[in-house]
Design a protein around this motif. Sequence first.
Motif, mmCIF file in Angstrom:
data_model
loop_
_atom_site.group_PDB
_atom_site.id
_atom_site.type_symbol
_atom_site.label_atom_id
_atom_site.label_comp_id
_atom_site.label_asym_id
_atom_site.label_seq_id
_atom_site.Cartn_x
_atom_site.Cartn_y
_atom_site.Cartn_z
ATOM 1 N N GLY A 22 8.145 7.646 -4.853
ATOM 2 C CA GLY A 22 7.472 6.371 -4.596
ATOM 3 C C GLY A 22 7.899 5.683 -3.326
ATOM 4 O O GLY A 22 7.499 4.560 -3.068
ATOM 5 N N ARG A 23 8.716 6.339 -2.502
ATOM 6 C CA ARG A 23 9.171 5.697 -1.257
ATOM 7 C C ARG A 23 9.558 6.752 -0.241
ATOM 8 O O ARG A 23 9.876 7.882 -0.583
ATOM 9 C CB ARG A 23 10.331 4.757 -1.531
ATOM 10 C CG ARG A 23 11.555 5.425 -2.119
ATOM 11 C CD ARG A 23 12.638 4.434 -2.509
ATOM 12 N NE ARG A 23 12.174 3.399 -3.395
ATOM 13 C CZ ARG A 23 12.208 3.457 -4.729
ATOM 14 N NH1 ARG A 23 12.708 4.501 -5.311
ATOM 15 N NH2 ARG A 23 11.766 2.466 -5.455
ATOM 16 N N GLU A 77 2.227 -0.666 -1.511
ATOM 17 C CA GLU A 77 1.069 -0.912 -0.649
ATOM 18 C C GLU A 77 1.329 -0.480 0.787
ATOM 19 O O GLU A 77 0.440 0.057 1.447
ATOM 20 C CB GLU A 77 0.685 -2.385 -0.693
ATOM 21 C CG GLU A 77 0.141 -2.825 -2.030
ATOM 22 C CD GLU A 77 -0.135 -4.318 -2.095
ATOM 23 O OE1 GLU A 77 -0.030 -4.998 -1.055
ATOM 24 O OE2 GLU A 77 -0.455 -4.795 -3.189
ATOM 25 N N ARG A 78 2.528 -0.720 1.277
ATOM 26 C CA ARG A 78 2.850 -0.311 2.656
ATOM 27 C C ARG A 78 2.811 1.211 2.796
ATOM 28 O O ARG A 78 2.338 1.741 3.797
ATOM 29 C CB ARG A 78 4.218 -0.847 3.071
ATOM 30 C CG ARG A 78 4.205 -2.347 3.336
ATOM 31 C CD ARG A 78 5.545 -2.871 3.820
ATOM 32 N NE ARG A 78 5.989 -2.175 5.017
ATOM 33 C CZ ARG A 78 7.256 -1.803 5.243
ATOM 34 N NH1 ARG A 78 8.201 -2.031 4.348
ATOM 35 N NH2 ARG A 78 7.580 -1.198 6.354
ATOM 36 N N LEU A 79 3.311 1.918 1.789
ATOM 37 C CA LEU A 79 3.283 3.382 1.817
ATOM 38 C C LEU A 79 1.844 3.885 1.826
ATOM 39 O O LEU A 79 1.476 4.739 2.630
ATOM 40 C CB LEU A 79 4.051 3.946 0.631
ATOM 41 C CG LEU A 79 4.102 5.471 0.531
ATOM 42 C CD1 LEU A 79 5.002 6.043 1.615
ATOM 43 C CD2 LEU A 79 4.607 5.882 -0.839
ATOM 44 N N VAL A 80 1.003 3.337 0.947
ATOM 45 C CA VAL A 80 -0.403 3.736 0.896
ATOM 46 C C VAL A 80 -1.094 3.420 2.220
ATOM 47 O O VAL A 80 -1.850 4.238 2.756
ATOM 48 C CB VAL A 80 -1.132 3.074 -0.291
ATOM 49 C CG1 VAL A 80 -2.638 3.278 -0.209
ATOM 50 C CG2 VAL A 80 -0.597 3.624 -1.616
ATOM 51 N N ARG A 94 -7.493 -1.531 -2.611
ATOM 52 C CA ARG A 94 -6.639 -2.230 -3.566
ATOM 53 C C ARG A 94 -5.606 -1.229 -4.086
ATOM 54 O O ARG A 94 -5.930 -0.093 -4.398
ATOM 55 C CB ARG A 94 -7.459 -2.782 -4.714
ATOM 56 C CG ARG A 94 -8.386 -3.900 -4.269
ATOM 57 C CD ARG A 94 -9.043 -4.581 -5.437
ATOM 58 N NE ARG A 94 -9.872 -3.653 -6.195
ATOM 59 C CZ ARG A 94 -10.231 -3.843 -7.464
ATOM 60 N NH1 ARG A 94 -9.832 -4.913 -8.122
ATOM 61 N NH2 ARG A 94 -10.998 -2.973 -8.092
ATOM 62 N N THR A 95 -4.374 -1.686 -4.153
ATOM 63 C CA THR A 95 -3.280 -0.845 -4.633
ATOM 64 C C THR A 95 -2.482 -1.627 -5.659
ATOM 65 O O THR A 95 -2.120 -2.769 -5.420
ATOM 66 C CB THR A 95 -2.346 -0.443 -3.472
ATOM 67 O OG1 THR A 95 -3.119 0.269 -2.500
ATOM 68 C CG2 THR A 95 -1.204 0.423 -3.948
#
Length: 159
Positions: A22-23, A77-80, A94-95
Amino acid sequence: NKGIRVIAWDVDQTVLDTHTGGRLPDDPKRNEAFFHTHMSRHFVALFLAACELKMENTFVTFGDNKDNVPRKTVAGERLVGRMLGVFTSAVSPRTVAFHPKNNTPRLSLCNGKNAHLELLGLVPTASVLIDDDPQNIRAAQKSGYHTIQVVGQGGFTME
């Protein structure tokens, strides 16, 4: 066509062919190279086709932006946003990014990704969850969502 208007994408082992936890380190150039290497080309094709058809692409992930995410990492959201920036700048999807253990008691009781889908306000019969986790797939199906389970280690594929 089953009346699907929204695709809800999982990230790890679905959009990407690997598990990031996730990061990623907060390094835009390295992130871009990583995404070029690990993003499913089939995801890109379906994402862009859905955009052309005026369908909504959303993202549901356990990687969140809470304060307990280590410094100098990018998540949620930043990763997406960084991931999508590799091939498009035309969308801002939208995340919903949270892990139940990092959030309120109400959310800690979530069943798979159902809380994520509910927070997006999706209509189950008009939405499809694409995910690699069988538990998330079963929970979504029980709630009336259409589902596609990604199997294997290569991320989402249409083959």
